[in-house]
Design a protein around this motif. Sequence first.
Motif, short mmCIF file in Angstrom:
data_model
loop_
_atom_site.label_atom_id
_atom_site.label_comp_id
_atom_site.label_asym_id
_atom_site.label_seq_id
_atom_site.Cartn_x
_atom_site.Cartn_y
_atom_site.Cartn_z
N GLY A 12 -36.23 84.88 13.63
CA GLY A 12 -37.52 84.81 14.31
C GLY A 12 -37.90 83.41 14.75
N LEU A 13 -36.92 82.63 15.20
CA LEU A 13 -37.16 81.22 15.53
C LEU A 13 -38.00 81.11 16.80
CD1 LEU A 13 -36.41 78.44 14.39
CD2 LEU A 13 -34.46 78.42 15.96
N ILE A 14 -39.12 80.41 16.66
CA ILE A 14 -40.08 80.26 17.76
C ILE A 14 -40.35 78.78 17.99
CG2 ILE A 14 -42.48 80.70 18.49
CD1 ILE A 14 -42.41 83.22 16.73
N LYS A 15 -40.45 78.41 19.25
CA LYS A 15 -40.87 77.06 19.60
C LYS A 15 -41.84 77.11 20.76
CE LYS A 15 -41.17 72.62 19.56
NZ LYS A 15 -41.96 71.98 18.46
N ARG A 16 -43.00 76.49 20.53
CA ARG A 16 -44.02 76.42 21.56
C ARG A 16 -44.28 74.96 21.92
NH1 ARG A 16 -46.51 79.81 17.72
NH2 ARG A 16 -46.39 82.05 18.26
N TYR A 17 -44.51 74.73 23.19
CA TYR A 17 -44.98 73.43 23.68
C TYR A 17 -46.34 73.68 24.32
CZ TYR A 17 -40.11 71.91 23.22
OH TYR A 17 -38.85 71.61 22.74
N GLY A 18 -47.40 73.46 23.54
CA GLY A 18 -48.72 73.79 24.05
C GLY A 18 -48.84 75.28 24.30
N SER A 19 -49.20 75.66 25.52
CA SER A 19 -49.35 77.08 25.86
C SER A 19 -48.04 77.72 26.29
CB SER A 19 -50.38 77.23 27.00
OG SER A 19 -49.94 76.54 28.16
N LEU A 52 -33.72 72.10 17.43
CA LEU A 52 -34.33 72.65 16.23
C LEU A 52 -33.35 72.65 15.07
CD1 LEU A 52 -36.24 75.67 17.81
CD2 LEU A 52 -37.30 73.73 16.66
N LEU A 53 -32.10 73.00 15.33
CA LEU A 53 -31.09 73.03 14.28
C LEU A 53 -30.85 71.66 13.69
CD1 LEU A 53 -28.42 75.44 15.81
CD2 LEU A 53 -30.31 76.00 14.29
N LEU A 54 -31.03 70.63 14.52
CA LEU A 54 -30.75 69.26 14.10
C LEU A 54 -32.00 68.53 13.61
CD1 LEU A 54 -28.41 68.65 17.09
CD2 LEU A 54 -27.67 68.50 14.72
N ASP A 55 -33.14 69.23 13.56
CA ASP A 55 -34.40 68.67 13.12
C ASP A 55 -34.87 67.52 14.01
OD1 ASP A 55 -36.59 68.85 11.33
OD2 ASP A 55 -35.91 67.06 10.29
N ILE A 56 -34.44 67.56 15.27
CA ILE A 56 -34.97 66.60 16.25
C ILE A 56 -36.39 67.01 16.64
CG2 ILE A 56 -34.65 65.66 18.58
CD1 ILE A 56 -31.64 66.08 18.15
N ILE A 57 -36.60 68.31 16.70
CA ILE A 57 -37.93 68.88 16.87
C ILE A 57 -38.12 69.93 15.79
CG2 ILE A 57 -38.14 68.42 19.35
CD1 ILE A 57 -37.25 71.27 19.89
N ARG A 58 -39.37 70.31 15.54
CA ARG A 58 -39.67 71.26 14.47
C ARG A 58 -40.08 72.61 15.08
NH1 ARG A 58 -40.77 68.58 9.42
NH2 ARG A 58 -38.99 67.15 9.19
N PRO A 59 -39.73 73.72 14.41
CA PRO A 59 -40.08 75.04 14.93
C PRO A 59 -41.58 75.32 14.81
CG PRO A 59 -39.06 75.24 12.78
CD PRO A 59 -38.94 73.80 13.17
N SER A 60 -42.05 76.20 15.68
CA SER A 60 -43.43 76.66 15.59
C SER A 60 -43.54 77.90 14.71
CB SER A 60 -43.96 77.00 16.99
OG SER A 60 -43.83 75.90 17.86
N GLY A 61 -42.40 78.52 14.44
CA GLY A 61 -42.39 79.69 13.57
C GLY A 61 -40.97 80.12 13.30
#
Length: 314
Positions: A12-19, A52-61
Amino acid sequence: MTERSAAVTTRGLIKRYGSHTALHGIDLDIPRGRVFGMIGPNGAGKTTTMRLLLDIIRPSGGQLQVLGEDPRTGGSSLRRRVGYLPGELHLQARVRGRELFAHYAEISGTVRAGTVESLADRLGLDLSRPVRSLSKGNKQKVGLIQAFMHEPELLVLDEPTSGLDPLVQQEFHAMLREAKDKGQTVFLSSHVLSEVQQTADDIAILRSGRIVKLSTVGALRESAVRHVHVVVAEADFAAARSALIAVPGIGELAETGDDGATRALQTTINSHVDAFVKAIARFDLVDLTIEEPDLEETVLGFYGTDETATDGER
């Protein structure tokens, strides 16, 4: 598949950038020792998934594990087990290639003696040249060497052949096969299907932040679109046409020739050819051509027509 046996697991990997939602609940299980290809047009979310897998950015869910650990808490010890080639590689270092790799080795961990030189020789990279003076293709070689040189358990490669000439691409494919033979796992992304089908065992097709198809490359090839040309005797034409219409996966039938004694049909089929061959074999067959599966056409069918690239996301 257990989490321990998987090199990468997401739920259930989710990534949001604002809206804007870049990833809509991605589920992945990448077995260890396999080459996994993620394909999709620019803007589909391939680079976002890798970051996301490399923790460069963090997941939203959602949840994720890399080599059995959460990348958010795995720290430097986990990062040393991974080799990463970013899709946009920025190298402005004033040092020469050999000095840069010595620096990378201090960060990455143990690099066997002679490995960098061997990889540079295979890829045709001059280690004595200043890195900032290198062409795009040669900078890409630097990126590949730093990803491979410490023989990591997991290789994460974003558009790895970008800027490489065809001969170097073939050498890179050989490097992937060798990595797999040694038990390493490879997760690569591309928007070029031919690159993935040459090297990958498994494939995910990504569209607008969603996985629309998970398959082995072999299974995808079996279900791929084939173009077919059939010539039958005039007396059998009507019956042959009716028989082919009932074949699973058959496309629109188009008549392409009539010389009085024979008639020709052209169509496509996107399922196994066994049913097609059995259906047409009952008639007086004059000629039959079945082209190699067209994976490009098959994959484009999953893409749709509403993809647009988003700055900073692929």
